[in-house]
Write a protein that holds these residues in place. Sequence first.
Motif, mmCIF file in Angstrom:
data_model
loop_
_atom_site.group_PDB
_atom_site.id
_atom_site.type_symbol
_atom_site.label_atom_id
_atom_site.label_comp_id
_atom_site.label_asym_id
_atom_site.label_seq_id
_atom_site.Cartn_x
_atom_site.Cartn_y
_atom_site.Cartn_z
ATOM 1 N N GLU A 172 1.105 -1.537 -0.209
ATOM 2 C CA GLU A 172 -0.092 0.006 0.185
ATOM 3 C C GLU A 172 0.699 1.021 0.087
ATOM 4 O OE1 GLU A 172 -2.592 -3.424 2.282
ATOM 5 O OE2 GLU A 172 -0.364 -2.268 2.455
ATOM 6 N N GLN A 173 -0.363 2.274 -0.795
ATOM 7 C CA GLN A 173 1.317 3.321 -0.388
ATOM 8 C C GLN A 173 0.565 4.477 1.016
ATOM 9 O OE1 GLN A 173 -0.166 5.134 -4.303
ATOM 10 N NE2 GLN A 173 2.455 4.377 -5.270
ATOM 11 N N TYR A 174 1.276 5.030 1.731
ATOM 12 C CA TYR A 174 0.682 6.378 2.328
ATOM 13 C C TYR A 174 0.906 7.485 2.666
ATOM 14 C CZ TYR A 174 0.976 1.679 5.020
ATOM 15 O OH TYR A 174 0.071 0.253 5.285
ATOM 16 N N PRO A 175 0.105 8.293 3.241
ATOM 17 C CA PRO A 175 0.154 9.742 3.279
ATOM 18 C C PRO A 175 1.687 9.829 3.710
ATOM 19 C CG PRO A 175 -1.793 8.942 3.678
ATOM 20 C CD PRO A 175 -0.911 8.031 3.926
ATOM 21 N N LEU A 176 2.308 11.083 3.837
ATOM 22 C CA LEU A 176 3.119 11.317 4.009
ATOM 23 C C LEU A 176 3.393 12.941 4.659
ATOM 24 C CD1 LEU A 176 7.206 11.316 4.330
ATOM 25 C CD2 LEU A 176 6.402 12.486 1.961
ATOM 26 N N ASN A 206 1.944 7.945 -0.967
ATOM 27 C CA ASN A 206 1.064 8.263 -1.611
ATOM 28 C C ASN A 206 1.215 9.904 -2.251
ATOM 29 O OD1 ASN A 206 -1.685 9.263 -2.785
ATOM 30 N ND2 ASN A 206 -3.335 8.631 -1.078
ATOM 31 N N GLU A 207 1.576 10.017 -3.612
ATOM 32 C CA GLU A 207 1.861 11.001 -3.750
ATOM 33 C C GLU A 207 0.875 12.398 -3.444
ATOM 34 O OE1 GLU A 207 4.989 11.468 -6.727
ATOM 35 O OE2 GLU A 207 5.894 9.262 -6.800
ATOM 36 N N GLN A 208 -0.230 12.344 -3.829
ATOM 37 C CA GLN A 208 -1.761 13.245 -3.498
ATOM 38 C C GLN A 208 -1.553 13.546 -2.254
ATOM 39 O OE1 GLN A 208 -4.299 10.266 -5.951
ATOM 40 N NE2 GLN A 208 -4.975 12.523 -6.580
ATOM 41 N N ARG A 209 -0.822 12.862 -1.366
ATOM 42 C CA ARG A 209 -1.554 12.830 -0.234
ATOM 43 C C ARG A 209 -0.016 13.526 0.424
ATOM 44 N NH1 ARG A 209 -5.816 12.551 2.504
ATOM 45 N NH2 ARG A 209 -7.806 11.425 0.782
ATOM 46 N N ILE A 210 0.729 14.653 0.262
ATOM 47 C CA ILE A 210 1.959 15.086 0.389
ATOM 48 C C ILE A 210 1.962 16.154 1.698
ATOM 49 C CG2 ILE A 210 4.865 15.354 0.332
ATOM 50 C CD1 ILE A 210 4.599 13.778 -1.772
ATOM 51 N N TYR A 213 -7.876 16.913 2.371
ATOM 52 C CA TYR A 213 -6.803 16.675 1.456
ATOM 53 C C TYR A 213 -5.838 16.052 0.464
ATOM 54 C CZ TYR A 213 -9.005 21.578 3.369
ATOM 55 O OH TYR A 213 -9.955 22.315 4.653
ATOM 56 N N LYS A 214 -6.130 15.918 -0.704
ATOM 57 C CA LYS A 214 -5.202 15.865 -1.217
ATOM 58 C C LYS A 214 -5.056 16.426 -2.758
ATOM 59 C CE LYS A 214 -8.581 12.002 -3.496
ATOM 60 N NZ LYS A 214 -8.964 10.651 -3.736
#
Length: 300
Positions: A92-96, A168-172, A297-298
């Motif tokens: 899985e991809q995670y927020p950063l 998750n590059e939408q959630r940096i 937000y993303k």
Amino acid sequence: MKYLPIYLMCIGLTFIFALNACNKSSDQANIEEEVSEESPDNKNKDKVTDYSDIKNLPQDTGGEQLAYLKGSTTASYGYYAYTPSAYHQGTEQYPLIISLHGAGKRGDGTNIDDLKKVLWLGPSNLIKKGEWSPSYPAIVVAPLTSTNWEPKTLHQFIEHLTNTYRVNEQRIYLTGNSMGGFGTWNYIQEYGESANVAAIIPICGKGNPDLAHQFTNIPVWAFHGVDDNTVDVYGSINMVKAIKELEVDMTYTPKLTLYPGVGHDCWTMTYDGSGMGQGNPNFDAFDMSIYDWLFRYKKE
């Protein structure tokens, strides 16, 4: 040499104290006037993103926070990175969440004692104390710098993180206190819409109102202590005001929370949530976890 009678000295001191009190009251009144036309009824009406990309992430039951000395990776900084408990068992991809420290914690990050400075504040400190429990799991990174936060260097560092971790590059998300607050503002001022972050939380920092146009498409929630004698509270007030006054269609309404009677260190009460409910009611209320706010937000 003649001395003033004691009663005259008392009258003089009383006058001085009263004058100082009036000046403080006047300063507070001026601050409240800044938003009197728009704020007590100002609510965040921004569109909240869907959570479909993070709602099924494995629950974080306590991950690991590891040190990476400067020079041990290709990153421009030494840093601590936290990965959630299930990170190494899945794909899985995670927020950063990236947290930038202030000037008092500066160092080159080439030895572990130096690097540990970043564990004394922000999300990394909550992780260290076992108090990290956001609504969704996230990778948390705290870099260490020996200089001011330079936007281009920070941009390269974020690229290093996205190449190294399953982000998750939408959630940096980017936050910082004091010098880190300056760095947070500066990063968006440099990159604008091309910045690879979805939302920012600058704390007791200062932005450049002349570059307010760079913030039309990024959510901002700024925090500041009214009695900050290190970075003037107007560093945040003027910046948020300039963004709101842009004569363009705003995608997001910037938020500003001010703490009456609080000095420079307003980051502790912001990062750990203990400042909830303590903000000036004429500004945006601190009424939800800042981490839950970020997850609203993303980047599209």
